[in-house]
Design a protein around this motif. Structure first.
Motif, mmCIF file in Angstrom:
data_model
loop_
_atom_site.group_PDB
_atom_site.id
_atom_site.type_symbol
_atom_site.label_atom_id
_atom_site.label_comp_id
_atom_site.label_asym_id
_atom_site.label_seq_id
_atom_site.Cartn_x
_atom_site.Cartn_y
_atom_site.Cartn_z
ATOM 1 N N PRO A 219 -2.428 84.957 0.312
ATOM 2 C CA PRO A 219 -3.815 85.431 0.437
ATOM 3 C C PRO A 219 -4.675 84.817 -0.655
ATOM 4 C CG PRO A 219 -2.473 87.099 -0.619
ATOM 5 C CD PRO A 219 -1.534 85.975 -0.280
ATOM 6 N N VAL A 220 -5.871 84.405 -0.313
ATOM 7 C CA VAL A 220 -6.754 83.778 -1.295
ATOM 8 C C VAL A 220 -7.267 84.811 -2.296
ATOM 9 C CG1 VAL A 220 -8.896 84.103 0.047
ATOM 10 C CG2 VAL A 220 -8.678 82.148 -1.514
ATOM 11 N N ASN A 221 -7.434 84.376 -3.535
ATOM 12 C CA ASN A 221 -7.968 85.198 -4.627
ATOM 13 C C ASN A 221 -7.112 86.424 -4.957
ATOM 14 O OD1 ASN A 221 -10.267 83.528 -5.011
ATOM 15 N ND2 ASN A 221 -11.301 84.536 -3.312
ATOM 16 N N LYS A 222 -5.850 86.399 -4.555
ATOM 17 C CA LYS A 222 -4.908 87.461 -4.893
ATOM 18 C C LYS A 222 -3.742 86.851 -5.670
ATOM 19 C CE LYS A 222 -7.006 90.805 -2.664
ATOM 20 N NZ LYS A 222 -7.570 91.988 -3.357
ATOM 21 N N PRO A 223 -3.235 87.537 -6.691
ATOM 22 C CA PRO A 223 -2.105 86.983 -7.446
ATOM 23 C C PRO A 223 -0.831 86.966 -6.609
ATOM 24 C CG PRO A 223 -2.584 89.220 -8.170
ATOM 25 C CD PRO A 223 -3.678 88.844 -7.226
ATOM 26 N N VAL A 224 -0.067 85.898 -6.746
ATOM 27 C CA VAL A 224 1.221 85.781 -6.062
ATOM 28 C C VAL A 224 2.278 85.462 -7.109
ATOM 29 C CG1 VAL A 224 0.352 85.141 -3.793
ATOM 30 C CG2 VAL A 224 0.696 83.380 -5.501
ATOM 31 N N SER A 225 3.395 86.168 -7.014
ATOM 32 C CA SER A 225 4.461 86.038 -8.002
ATOM 33 C C SER A 225 5.706 85.468 -7.338
ATOM 34 C CB SER A 225 4.769 87.406 -8.619
ATOM 35 O OG SER A 225 5.852 87.328 -9.516
ATOM 36 N N PHE A 226 6.249 84.386 -7.906
ATOM 37 C CA PHE A 226 7.423 83.729 -7.346
ATOM 38 C C PHE A 226 8.624 83.900 -8.273
ATOM 39 C CE2 PHE A 226 4.049 81.455 -5.149
ATOM 40 C CZ PHE A 226 4.573 81.290 -3.866
ATOM 41 N N ASN A 227 9.708 84.424 -7.721
ATOM 42 C CA ASN A 227 11.000 84.377 -8.389
ATOM 43 C C ASN A 227 11.712 83.132 -7.882
ATOM 44 O OD1 ASN A 227 10.459 86.815 -9.628
ATOM 45 N ND2 ASN A 227 11.553 88.023 -8.110
ATOM 46 N N VAL A 228 12.050 82.238 -8.792
ATOM 47 C CA VAL A 228 12.562 80.922 -8.415
ATOM 48 C C VAL A 228 14.026 80.800 -8.802
ATOM 49 C CG1 VAL A 228 12.223 78.432 -8.639
ATOM 50 C CG2 VAL A 228 10.255 79.962 -8.777
ATOM 51 N N GLY A 229 14.838 80.249 -7.911
ATOM 52 C CA GLY A 229 16.258 80.058 -8.195
ATOM 53 C C GLY A 229 16.812 78.903 -7.387
ATOM 54 N N ALA A 230 18.122 78.656 -7.524
ATOM 55 C CA ALA A 230 18.785 77.575 -6.795
ATOM 56 C C ALA A 230 20.211 77.985 -6.482
ATOM 57 C CB ALA A 230 18.766 76.282 -7.602
ATOM 58 N N LEU A 231 20.750 77.403 -5.404
ATOM 59 C CA LEU A 231 22.108 77.726 -4.979
ATOM 60 C C LEU A 231 23.140 76.699 -5.431
ATOM 61 C CD1 LEU A 231 21.527 78.916 -1.286
ATOM 62 C CD2 LEU A 231 21.833 80.327 -3.333
ATOM 63 N N ASP A 232 22.705 75.460 -5.677
ATOM 64 C CA ASP A 232 23.685 74.411 -5.941
ATOM 65 C C ASP A 232 23.375 73.583 -7.182
ATOM 66 O OD1 ASP A 232 21.459 73.105 -4.683
ATOM 67 O OD2 ASP A 232 22.462 73.338 -2.749
ATOM 68 N N VAL A 233 22.350 72.741 -7.115
ATOM 69 C CA VAL A 233 21.990 71.888 -8.252
ATOM 70 C C VAL A 233 20.587 72.258 -8.738
ATOM 71 C CG1 VAL A 233 23.424 69.997 -7.388
ATOM 72 C CG2 VAL A 233 21.007 70.091 -6.763
ATOM 73 N N ILE A 234 20.136 71.598 -9.783
ATOM 74 C CA ILE A 234 18.790 71.869 -10.304
ATOM 75 C C ILE A 234 17.738 71.288 -9.360
ATOM 76 C CG2 ILE A 234 17.175 71.450 -12.193
ATOM 77 C CD1 ILE A 234 19.512 71.405 -14.096
ATOM 78 N N HIS A 235 16.819 72.125 -8.940
ATOM 79 C CA HIS A 235 15.669 71.701 -8.150
ATOM 80 C C HIS A 235 14.408 71.995 -8.964
ATOM 81 C CE1 HIS A 235 18.150 71.155 -4.536
ATOM 82 N NE2 HIS A 235 18.756 72.280 -4.876
ATOM 83 N N ASN A 236 13.251 71.691 -8.389
ATOM 84 C CA ASN A 236 11.998 71.990 -9.064
ATOM 85 C C ASN A 236 10.958 72.431 -8.046
ATOM 86 O OD1 ASN A 236 9.203 71.285 -10.290
ATOM 87 N ND2 ASN A 236 10.575 71.212 -12.026
ATOM 88 N N PHE A 237 10.484 73.635 -8.215
ATOM 89 C CA PHE A 237 9.492 74.226 -7.314
ATOM 90 C C PHE A 237 8.113 73.689 -7.722
ATOM 91 C CE2 PHE A 237 6.770 77.992 -6.190
ATOM 92 C CZ PHE A 237 6.946 77.908 -4.823
ATOM 93 N N TRP A 238 7.632 72.697 -6.964
ATOM 94 C CA TRP A 238 6.431 71.947 -7.351
ATOM 95 C C TRP A 238 5.307 72.188 -6.349
ATOM 96 C CZ3 TRP A 238 5.381 66.135 -6.379
ATOM 97 C CH2 TRP A 238 4.226 65.745 -7.070
ATOM 98 N N VAL A 280 4.824 72.587 -0.814
ATOM 99 C CA VAL A 280 5.699 72.765 -1.967
ATOM 100 C C VAL A 280 6.801 71.726 -1.807
ATOM 101 C CG1 VAL A 280 7.021 74.559 -0.777
ATOM 102 C CG2 VAL A 280 7.223 74.309 -3.237
ATOM 103 N N ALA A 281 7.112 71.032 -2.893
ATOM 104 C CA ALA A 281 8.123 69.984 -2.850
ATOM 105 C C ALA A 281 9.085 70.167 -4.018
ATOM 106 C CB ALA A 281 7.460 68.606 -2.898
ATOM 107 N N CYS A 282 10.136 69.368 -4.022
ATOM 108 C CA CYS A 282 11.094 69.382 -5.129
ATOM 109 C C CYS A 282 10.778 68.206 -6.044
ATOM 110 C CB CYS A 282 12.525 69.288 -4.606
ATOM 111 S SG CYS A 282 13.771 69.236 -5.923
ATOM 112 N N ASN A 283 10.631 68.472 -7.315
ATOM 113 C CA ASN A 283 10.280 67.425 -8.272
ATOM 114 C C ASN A 283 11.480 66.991 -9.111
ATOM 115 O OD1 ASN A 283 8.420 65.646 -9.341
ATOM 116 N ND2 ASN A 283 7.789 67.021 -10.972
ATOM 117 N N LYS A 284 12.672 67.196 -8.566
ATOM 118 C CA LYS A 284 13.908 66.724 -9.197
ATOM 119 C C LYS A 284 14.671 65.861 -8.187
ATOM 120 C CE LYS A 284 14.307 68.702 -13.363
ATOM 121 N NZ LYS A 284 12.903 69.026 -13.540
ATOM 122 N N LEU A 285 15.339 64.833 -8.673
ATOM 123 C CA LEU A 285 16.163 64.006 -7.797
ATOM 124 C C LEU A 285 17.468 64.751 -7.549
ATOM 125 C CD1 LEU A 285 15.499 60.477 -9.317
ATOM 126 C CD2 LEU A 285 14.486 61.494 -7.283
#
Length: 346
Positions: A219-238, A280-285
């Motif tokens: 939603p626009v103009n509303k705060p959004v909170s992301f809990n970020v994690g990974a199942l296997d290797v290091i990723h990047n929530f970009w 949203v993309a991954c910024n890690k190889l």
């Protein structure tokens, strides 16, 4: 392709300059003193001309390709990041232009001449204080400005924030929204299996209204909170259009929150691109399928968000609960079959 050609041009230019310099040195060793002085002057003029040409090329390139940069930041935090980047680029850019101009001008103006002797001085306290204090003040300003934004960006999320969990895996993002209770169900790695890759504890009542989404809707103009994690290797929530990113590390939960300020429809009009989408993309190889880690992000009005939210179905009640019922029915059938078999045997 244009970048590759530009780099090749610079490499070839460097090789040409080096070869010309070597040839010039050879010629100097064969010439008389007057001819050497003239050669030094020509060499200094050539070097200065190349230097100024590269400086002008750099400035023109920045101006020409500026429109190809990302559109305006689409989040409140993104504006802060942009301000910090612009202040840094402005200060360092001014210093770059001044120092490069002086460097190549001095190369020509103070090149070797037979009738001139260089002035030597051991030290200059005023000059040393100036080039120590001035950069220190500028860097203090930039660091202070950056720290202020850092603490604002990584402050606790507002209580009314939309709670979303994003988990990276090779090669996709798994998105889980908190339901009406505004709480995400607990997870336990010991519960991970092919049917429950996140290891969600379905015995936890708070997980019953959570739902999985194929796209991220905000939603626009509303705060959004992301809990970020990974199942296997290091990723990047970009999130490039929001100027934010956060590492997704297996076993180490991370967190990010922001406030989107421009809807997808508004950005379509802003960019004059009817096909524009936030992503949203991954910024890690993260592996051979790294390029696949892309998911659409939609920023909509509050009314549109509430409508979309109400249409989502709980994963527990739509998938888990029915499968448990089917498993129970299957078990009952097996029990009845075994009883019938025993009767027949008797």
């Amino acid at each position: 392709m244009a970048i590759i050609l530009g780099l090749l041009t610079l490499v070839l230019l460097y090789i040409v300059i080096v070869q010309i310099s070597k040839a010039s040195d050879l010629i100097k060793s064969l010439r008389s003193g007057d001819e050497q002085g003239e050669s030094f002057g020509n060499g200094a003029l050539f070097t200065s001309a190349i230097g100024f040409a590269v400086l002008i090329y750099s400035l023109v390139t920045c101006y020409v390709y500026a429109p190809t940069l990302l559109p305006k930041p689409a989040s409140e935090q993104g504006v802060w990041i942009n301000d910090l980047l612009n202040a840094t680029l402005l200060l360092t850019g001014v210093v770059f232009v001044i120092t490069q101009f002086l460097l190549f001008w001095f190369v020509y103006k103070y090149h070797y001449r037979k009738d001139r002797k260089a002035y030597f001085f051991a030290d200059n306290n005023k000059l040393e204080v100036a080039w120590t204090v001035v950069p220190a003040i500028v860097l203090t300003f930039l660091i202070g400005f950056g720290i202020q934004k850092w603490f604002k960006i990584f402050s606790p999320a507002p209580k009314e924030a939309v709670l979303i969990e994003v988990t990276g895996k090779q090669y996709a993002w798994v998105v889980r929204y908190a339901g009406a209770d505004r709480a995400l169900g607990k997870r336990d790695f010991s519960l991970v299996n092919p049917d429950n890759e996140l290891g969600i504890n379905w015995n936890d009542a708070t997980s019953h209204d959570d739902f999985l989404a194929d796209e991220i809707v905000l939603p626009v103009n509303k705060p959004v909170s992301f809990n970020v994690g990974a199942l296997d290797v290091i990723h990047n929530f970009w999130l490039p259009h929001f100027r934010l990113m956060m590492s997704a590390v297996p076993g180490v939960p991370t967190h990010l929150w922001f406030r989107p300020t421009v809807t997808t429809e508004e950005m379509k009009r802003e960019t004059k691109n009817p096909n524009f989408e936030y992503v949203v993309a991954c910024n890690k190889l993260c592996g051979s399928g790294h390029y696949n880690m892309k998911k659409t992000v939609k920023v909509v009005t509050q009314e549109e968000y509430e409508k979309w939210f109400s249409e989502q179905k709980s994963y527990y009640y739509s998938v888990v609960k029915p499968s448990e019922g089917n498993a129970s029915d299957t078990a009952k059938v097996k029990v009845v079959a075994m009883a019938d078999k025993d009767k027949v045997a008797k």
